[in-house]
Design an enzyme around this catalytic site. Structure first.
Site, PDB file in Angstrom:
ATOM      1  N   LEU A   1      10.931 -20.657  -4.945  1.00  0.00           N
ATOM      2  CA  LEU A   1      10.312 -19.638  -4.217  1.00  0.00           C
ATOM      3  C   LEU A   1       8.920 -19.577  -4.611  1.00  0.00           C
ATOM      4  O   LEU A   1       8.707 -19.424  -5.959  1.00  0.00           O
ATOM      5  CB  LEU A   1      10.796 -18.051  -4.352  1.00  0.00           C
TER       6      LEU A   1
ATOM      7  N   ASP B   1       0.864  -1.088   0.057  1.00  0.00           N
ATOM      8  CA  ASP B   1       0.032   0.100   0.007  1.00  0.00           C
ATOM      9  C   ASP B   1       0.781   1.285  -0.146  1.00  0.00           C
ATOM     10  O   ASP B   1       1.965   1.130   0.628  1.00  0.00           O
ATOM     11  CB  ASP B   1      -0.889   0.067   1.273  1.00  0.00           C
TER      12      ASP B   1
ATOM     13  N   HIS C   1       2.282   3.438  -9.029  1.00  0.00           N
ATOM     14  CA  HIS C   1       2.170   2.014  -9.566  1.00  0.00           C
ATOM     15  C   HIS C   1       3.324   1.491 -10.168  1.00  0.00           C
ATOM     16  O   HIS C   1       3.688   0.265  -9.892  1.00  0.00           O
ATOM     17  CB  HIS C   1       0.842   1.865 -10.122  1.00  0.00           C
TER      18      HIS C   1
HETATM   19  C1  IPE Z   1      -1.115   0.541  -4.001  1.00  0.00           C
HETATM   20  O1  IPE Z   1      -1.431   1.532  -3.313  1.00  0.00           O
HETATM   21  C2  IPE Z   1      -2.088  -0.600  -3.938  1.00  0.00           C
HETATM   22  C3  IPE Z   1      -3.047  -0.959  -4.976  1.00  0.00           C
HETATM   23  C4  IPE Z   1      -4.191  -1.052  -5.155  1.00  0.00           C
HETATM   24  C5  IPE Z   1      -2.108  -1.206  -6.444  1.00  0.00           C
HETATM   25  P1  IPE Z   1      -2.421   2.523  -3.503  1.00  0.00           P
HETATM   26  O2  IPE Z   1      -2.806   2.775  -4.765  1.00  0.00           O
HETATM   27  O3  IPE Z   1      -3.438   2.245  -2.598  1.00  0.00           O
HETATM   28  O4  IPE Z   1      -1.798   3.840  -3.003  1.00  0.00           O
HETATM   29  P2  IPE Z   1      -2.457   4.975  -2.002  1.00  0.00           P
HETATM   30  O5  IPE Z   1      -2.991   4.122  -0.728  1.00  0.00           O
HETATM   31  O6  IPE Z   1      -3.303   5.535  -2.674  1.00  0.00           O
HETATM   32  O7  IPE Z   1      -1.435   5.628  -1.506  1.00  0.00           O
HETATM   33 MG    MG Z   2      -4.158   2.408  -0.620  1.00  0.00          MG
END
Ligand code: IPE
Ligand code: MG
Length: 230
Positions: free
Chosen positions: A113, A2, A19
């Protein structure tokens, strides 16, 4: 994983840039886990609920997923990584589904892995699909519910091939599980890092592993019982 969006916003970049850096962090995390002898790494990439994000963000995430499958699977294969993707596959377009099937097939013989990417995944989805699978397999179960026990249900979960996680790491500062492995997290150690996912590196992983090593795992028993069992 996150914090990609906040990582980008803090730099006045579009969320997609976060992303994309998140994918780099995934690559580093896989390598670091491989070097440390981790046998199972399960990444929460995209939740059942993430489908409700703005359409352009969803399509960007899907494009990144396709790119990663096209570009990274050879390298994963060479590193002995077995890739599985777990989630509601029918929600993906046919091209992505085909890439997933192909990547899983190509890496199926690897065992260094076990990398599982949870995508279009939710813990509630998993428990629900397990119940459906059980009843499909044995329609008489409905008349004999006492035959359903935890072991039988667990064996129909999408992650039945993997042991329950020892350690859950959530980055990005939130202290919640957000519909990840609801069944399997029953006795996992929960580690919350304030780092945003693109900043989560091998040093941060080592800090999480060092914390994990200090935990006494009792699984409902007393400390004295654990000490006696060795
Ligand atoms: C990545 O972080 C999680 C995914 C769904 C790809 P976020 O997109 O939730 O990032 P924040 O929480 O808005 O910073
Ligand atoms: Mg998020």
């Amino acid at each position: 994983m996150d914090g990609n969006g906040r990582w980008a916003t803090a730099r006045h970049l579009p969320r997609v840039a976060g992303h994309s850096r998140g994918v780099d962090a995934v690559r580093h995390a896989i390598e670091a886990c491989g070097r440390r002898g981790v046998q199972y790494l399960t990444l929460f990439a995209f939740s059942s609920e993430n489908w409700t994000r703005p359409q352009d963000e969803v399509s960007t995430l899907m494009r990144l997923f396709v790119n990663a499958l096209e570009k990274e699977v050879d390298k994963l294969n060479e590193s002995g990584v077995r890739l599985r993707v777990v989630g509601e596959m029918n929600a993906f377009d046919a091209g992505l589904q085909a890439l997933i099937v192909d990547a899983q097939r190509r890496t199926a013989a690897n065992d260094r892995l076990n990398l599982t990417v949870c995508a279009s995944y939710g813990g509630r989805w998993d428990i629900t699909q397990a119940v459906r699978a059980l009843l499909r397999e044995d329609p008489t179960l409905g008349a004999h519910p006492e035959r359903i026990d935890e072991k039988l249900l667990a064996s129909h979960l999408a992650l039945a091939f993997a042991p329950e996680p020892d350690l859950l790491i959530r980055t990005g500062g939130e202290r919640r599980v957000s519909n990840f492995l609801l069944w399997q997290l029953a006795y996992s150690e929960l580690y919350f890092s304030d780092l945003l996912w693109p900043d989560f590196d091998a040093t941060a992983l080592d800090a999480a592993l060092a914390w994990f090593a200090t935990r006494e795992r009792r699984f409902g028993r007393t400390s004295a019982q654990v000490a006696l069992a060795g």
